[in-house]
Write an enzyme that holds these catalytic residues in place. Structure first.
Site, short mmCIF file in Angstrom:
data_model
loop_
_atom_site.label_atom_id
_atom_site.label_comp_id
_atom_site.label_asym_id
_atom_site.label_seq_id
_atom_site.Cartn_x
_atom_site.Cartn_y
_atom_site.Cartn_z
N HIS A 105 41.18 53.45 36.78
CA HIS A 105 42.21 52.55 36.25
C HIS A 105 42.21 52.70 34.72
CE1 HIS A 105 42.12 49.51 39.84
NE2 HIS A 105 43.27 50.14 39.85
N CYS A 110 38.67 43.65 34.60
CA CYS A 110 39.11 43.69 36.00
C CYS A 110 39.19 42.29 36.59
CB CYS A 110 38.15 44.50 36.85
SG CYS A 110 37.98 46.21 36.38
N1 ARG Z 1 36.82 48.06 43.85
C1 ARG Z 1 38.03 47.87 43.11
C2 ARG Z 1 38.94 49.06 43.32
O1 ARG Z 1 38.44 50.15 43.37
C3 ARG Z 1 37.75 47.66 41.66
C4 ARG Z 1 38.96 47.29 40.87
C5 ARG Z 1 38.67 47.15 39.40
N2 ARG Z 1 39.79 46.66 38.70
C6 ARG Z 1 40.26 47.14 37.56
N3 ARG Z 1 41.21 46.49 36.97
N4 ARG Z 1 39.80 48.24 37.03
O2 ARG Z 1 40.14 48.94 43.43
#
Ligand code: ARG
Length: 266
Positions: A166, A259
């Protein structure tokens, strides 16, 4: 001198947090997770926002949605306009309607995503531009939809390292500039970032590897993982106050402070 402003955040208590599937390289379903510790760490993050004077609202966690704690992925809300999300992975699909109904109950008109769109995980407002990540999760088409809907020019940035899947794991928006890990981006996107932000804070790979860039800046203060000590020193040298928080349990799912935090811009 960087100046803080009061922010409005949405968070989701990690009541049902665990790691039972792997949709990014941080997640190992065979490694133990301490749920009580995850909750305590999350409460500490929420406490840090309260101490900074921010408004924090909470969405009710849903059983069976272990990643719902990562509220940044729940929507994008800019100038009172809300864009709902569409997750890439079926494991997270049911989070989208939960966040959508929270926004509706909060009085927002919610727009439907036309493409895979993981909200503020990949769409970061930076002044009068929207920085938009793609490569792993949010589809390029979502960038065009966001530009039309919000009316901010979108800058597409190509992510290339699966650990930084992300945009908010590879780049943090500061006051008039950003901090980022250059090698998380394609050569062309690195050139774009150099052109837009010649004075950016360049993160050390060691700090990125503790999700140090998954940080939340209110214009003057930066809440970041406490393990990212070099990054904190770089930020303090630029005049930011830094607040270190330990989210090591949530990092087992690939998440950090940002996150866990959706900014609600009325
Ligand atoms: N386990 C989640 C995923 O892989 C983590 C999300 C983390 N969120 C973020 N905004 N980076 O989607």
């Amino acid at each position: 001198m960087p100046q803080p402003t009061r922010r409005h955040y949405l968070m989701c208590r990690p009541t049902y947090f665990t790691v039972t599937y792997a949709i990014n390289p941080w997640m190992d379903p065979s490694a133990p997770v301490d749920p009580a510790r995850a909750i305590a760490q999350w409460e500490n993050l929420r406490g840090a926002y309260h101490a900074l004077g921010h408004q924090v609202e909470e969405i009710e966690p849903v059983p069976g949605l272990p990643d719902m704690v990562f509220a940044a992925n729940g929507a994008t809300v800019i100038d009172g306009v809300a864009l709902a999300v569409q997750f890439r992975d079926p494991e997270r699909a049911d989070e989208a309607p939960a966040y959508r109904s929270w926004l509706e109950r909060a009085g927002f008109t919610v727009h439907e995503p036309k493409h895979v769109n993981e909200g503020e995980g990949d769409l970061l407002l930076a002044g009068d531009q929207l920085l938009a990540g793609t490569g792993f999760r949010t589809a390029h088409g979502a960038h065009a939809q966001a530009q039309e809907l919000f009316g901010y020019p979108v800058v597409t940035l190509q992510l290339v390292d699966p650990r930084y899947y992300h945009l908010d794991t590879a780049l943090c928006v500061l006051d008039g500039t950003v901090a980022y890990l250059p090698e998380a981006f394609s050569p062309g996107s690195q050139a774009v970032l150099r052109r837009l932000y010649p004075d950016a804070v360049l993160a050390d790979p060691v700090d990125a590897a503790v999700l140090g860039l998954n940080a939340v800046c209110d214009g003057g203060r930066v809440v970041l993982p406490i393990q990212a000590t070099r990054l904190a020193a770089q930020l303090r040298a630029r005049g930011y106050e830094t607040i270190g928080v330990d989210l090591s349990e949530l990092r087992k799912a690939g998440g950090g402070p940002k996150c866990c935090t959706l900014e609600v811009r009325r």
